[in-house]
Design a protein around this motif. Structure first.
Motif, PDB file in Angstrom:
ATOM      1  N   ARG A   1       0.828  -1.203   0.000  1.00 20.93           N
ATOM      2  CA  ARG A   1       0.000   0.000   0.000  1.00 20.93           C
ATOM      3  C   ARG A   1       0.867   1.260   0.000  1.00 20.93           C
ATOM      4  O   ARG A   1       0.555   2.235  -0.702  1.00 20.93           O
ATOM      5  N   ALA A   2       1.935   1.248   0.771  1.00 17.84           N
ATOM      6  CA  ALA A   2       2.830   2.413   0.799  1.00 17.84           C
ATOM      7  C   ALA A   2       3.473   2.619  -0.562  1.00 17.84           C
ATOM      8  O   ALA A   2       3.569   3.752  -1.069  1.00 17.84           O
ATOM      9  N   GLU A   3       3.929   1.524  -1.176  1.00 18.28           N
ATOM     10  CA  GLU A   3       4.546   1.628  -2.490  1.00 18.28           C
ATOM     11  C   GLU A   3       3.546   2.153  -3.516  1.00 18.28           C
ATOM     12  O   GLU A   3       3.858   3.046  -4.317  1.00 18.28           O
ATOM     13  N   ALA A   4       2.337   1.609  -3.516  1.00 13.87           N
ATOM     14  CA  ALA A   4       1.321   2.040  -4.483  1.00 13.87           C
ATOM     15  C   ALA A   4       0.980   3.509  -4.307  1.00 13.87           C
ATOM     16  O   ALA A   4       0.791   4.245  -5.289  1.00 13.87           O
ATOM     17  N   ALA A   5       0.892   3.970  -3.077  1.00 17.02           N
ATOM     18  CA  ALA A   5       0.590   5.379  -2.828  1.00 17.02           C
ATOM     19  C   ALA A   5       1.682   6.279  -3.378  1.00 17.02           C
ATOM     20  O   ALA A   5       1.408   7.339  -3.952  1.00 17.02           O
ATOM     21  N   ALA A   6       2.944   5.866  -3.219  1.00 15.89           N
ATOM     22  CA  ALA A   6       4.052   6.663  -3.747  1.00 15.89           C
ATOM     23  C   ALA A   6       4.008   6.705  -5.271  1.00 15.89           C
ATOM     24  O   ALA A   6       4.245   7.755  -5.889  1.00 15.89           O
ATOM     25  N   LEU A   7       3.688   5.599  -5.902  1.00 17.17           N
ATOM     26  CA  LEU A   7       3.687   5.532  -7.363  1.00 17.17           C
ATOM     27  C   LEU A   7       2.513   6.284  -7.983  1.00 17.17           C
ATOM     28  O   LEU A   7       2.507   6.540  -9.194  1.00 17.17           O
TER      29      LEU A   7
ATOM     30  N   VAL B   1       9.946   3.262  -6.861  1.00 19.41           N
ATOM     31  CA  VAL B   1      10.078   3.169  -5.409  1.00 19.41           C
ATOM     32  C   VAL B   1      11.240   2.230  -5.119  1.00 19.41           C
ATOM     33  O   VAL B   1      11.226   1.075  -5.526  1.00 19.41           O
ATOM     34  N   GLN B   2      12.248   2.765  -4.465  1.00 22.26           N
ATOM     35  CA  GLN B   2      13.428   1.948  -4.173  1.00 22.26           C
ATOM     36  C   GLN B   2      13.075   0.781  -3.279  1.00 22.26           C
ATOM     37  O   GLN B   2      13.505  -0.351  -3.500  1.00 22.26           O
ATOM     38  N   SER B   3      12.257   1.049  -2.263  1.00 26.94           N
ATOM     39  CA  SER B   3      11.811  -0.031  -1.377  1.00 26.94           C
ATOM     40  C   SER B   3      10.674   0.473  -0.508  1.00 26.94           C
ATOM     41  O   SER B   3      10.564   1.667  -0.230  1.00 26.94           O
ATOM     42  N   ALA B   4       9.842  -0.461  -0.104  1.00 24.60           N
ATOM     43  CA  ALA B   4       8.827  -0.196   0.917  1.00 24.60           C
ATOM     44  C   ALA B   4       8.875  -1.377   1.870  1.00 24.60           C
ATOM     45  O   ALA B   4       8.840  -2.532   1.436  1.00 24.60           O
ATOM     46  N   SER B   5       8.979  -1.081   3.153  1.00 26.28           N
ATOM     47  CA  SER B   5       9.204  -2.141   4.135  1.00 26.28           C
ATOM     48  C   SER B   5       8.277  -2.006   5.324  1.00 26.28           C
ATOM     49  O   SER B   5       7.927  -0.889   5.736  1.00 26.28           O
ATOM     50  N   ALA B   6       7.898  -3.140   5.871  1.00 26.78           N
ATOM     51  CA  ALA B   6       7.104  -3.189   7.097  1.00 26.78           C
ATOM     52  C   ALA B   6       7.740  -4.218   8.019  1.00 26.78           C
ATOM     53  O   ALA B   6       8.235  -5.259   7.563  1.00 26.78           O
TER      54      ALA B   6
END
Length: 448
Positions: free
Chosen positions: A134-140, A148-153
């Motif tokens: 979800r974080a990656e999609a929001a950035a894109l 997006v270089q990375s999204a991590s949880a």
């Protein structure tokens, strides 16, 4: 069946006594961590670790030694204790080493009231992956973000128990839930990168994944077209994201270990003005739902709130028992330790007095200068306080942000810099280091 951390600590101490130690302390840590990273809509990396680590410090007279292990078998404990005692007998004498007196020990050890542990079940890896996606999609969704270089949880749980032959025995548990996103704008040599993240004790307090991705993207896009600033002496604003590093340099210089070595630029500043009047730096180890909180330190001493700087004046050092003894002072209950080394002075939660202006107000009032939002590298002379760091951010002209900045260096002397700081009111109060954006006068910028 693995014994409880309390029982395990007691077994380690018993083995040390049997091996010939005059005194000993032990730490047992049981931890679990899970981390999920996604990229381009797919799982990129998944990590999980769990296990028990134990540490033992023994005293033979005024000689000490430390050993550690990740094996809790009884035979291993016996071998650890025997090895530690043999090492201590060969170690040089340390007149300052030793445990706390029983009368010094904390009596209030129920850490539950600090709310450091989220009792809900460990999140499923699929739920962590969903947050990262979800974080990656929001950035894109930001059209100016190229990737997006990375999204991590991630999630971590840690239980700790401390025990010593002076009668102290207590433990605590902590949890941590984190989420981050790193976005890249532009292409080729024009790429710029920025991030956003959140980390909380309780999952319910964690910021929304969409918000984190959206902010990471906006920050990366703002940096498109960065160039070098003008060379010269200008006022500088350290954004809230990096301002804690400036106060961290002050705190490092007040660490008792540096003072005892004589290697601190503040070694002669006790009782003197180190910040502008009206500003204080307060350590509060009892803040609830903050990861740095604790009721007792690594030597079993009760913690308490204290002013490191009060109304601009430096009031004291950060001490554990050994450094306090070296300096002829009482410990400030700031001992911290892992499993492989003896205690050393370390801070809990620290807050700088906030101002009554917003960051935008500081930008408006600074006229022409630099707003720093990220820093790389550091050259800080611990004896003189001479300071030099790589920086990036935004150039301010006539109180207005005009263009993004990269590839510059800011330099000055910490003693002079700290005496000019003007704080904003934008500190994040859930952090262990509560420091707002800071306006600093007269730094030297090396740009074009």
């Amino acid at each position: 069946m693995t014994p409880s951390l309390s029982d395990l600590s007691a077994q380690i101490l018993a083995a040390a006594r049997k091996a010939g130690a005059d005194a000993a302390d032990a730490i047992a840590v049981d931890g679990t961590s899970v981390s999920i990273t996604v990229r381009e809509g797919a799982l990129e990396q998944a990590e999980r670790s769990e296990g028990i680590d134990i540490g033992l410090r023994v005293f033979v007279g005024q000689r000490q030694a430390c050993v550690s292990s990740s094996d809790a078998k009884p035979d291993t404990l016996r071998q650890m204790a025997e090895r530690a005692v043999a090492m201590a007998r060969e170690a040089p004498e340390d007149p300052y080493a030793g445990l706390a007196e029983p009368s010094q020990l904390a009596r209030d050890t129920d850490t539950g009231r600090l709310s450091l542990y989220d009792p809900r079940e460990e999140p499923d890896p699929a739920a962590l992956q969903e947050d990262a996606l979800r974080a990656e999609a929001a950035a894109l969704r930001n059209k100016n973000v190229s990737q997006v270089q990375s999204a991590s949880a991630g999630y971590a749980r840690r239980s700790v128990h401390l025990a010593a032959t002076n009668g102290f025995s207590a433990g605590y548990a902590k949890t941590d839930r984190g989420l981050s996103c790193v976005a890249i704008s532009g292409t080729g040599t024009g790429m710029e990168r920025d991030y956003d993240y959140d980390s909380r004790v309780f999952q319910a307090d964690l910021r929304d994944a969409d918000a984190i991705g959206t902010r990471a993207a906006a920050r990366a896009v703002e940096r498109i077209g960065g160039r070098k600033p003008k060379t010269g002496a200008y006022p500088v604003i350290f954004d809230e994201r990096v301002a804690s590093t400036l106060i961290g340099s002050l705190l490092q210089a007040t660490n008792g270990a540096a003072i005892a070595r004589g290697s601190s630029w503040l070694r002669d500043a006790l009782g003197k003005q180190v910040l502008p009047s009206g500003l204080s730096v307060i350590e509060d180890p009892h803040r609830p739902r903050v990861t740095g909180s604790r009721l007792f330190d690594a030597e079993g001493l009760p913690t308490a709130s204290r002013a490191i700087v009060e109304d601009g004046v430096l009031t004291g050092w950060t001490l554990d028992l050994a450094t306090g003894r070296k300096l002829g002072l009482a410990s400030t209950a700031n001992a911290a330790r892992g499993t492989g080394a003896p205690p050393s002075p370390g801070l809990t939660n620290v807050a700088l007095t906030q101002g009554d202006q917003s960051r935008d107000d500081l930008i408006r009032d600074m006229g022409t200068g630099l707003l720093i939002t990220s820093m790389i590298g550091a050259t800080i002379n611990p004896n003189t306080g001479d300071y030099s760091r790589g920086a990036a951010g935004f150039w301010v002209e006539n109180g207005q942000v005009t263009y993004p900045v990269n590839e510059c260096t800011v330099a000055g002397n910490l003693r002079d810099m700290l005496m000019t700081i003007v704080p904003a009111n934008d500190a994040q109060t859930h952090l262990s280091r509560v420091v707002p954006s800071l306006l600093v006068e007269g730094l030297t910028l090396a740009g074009e």
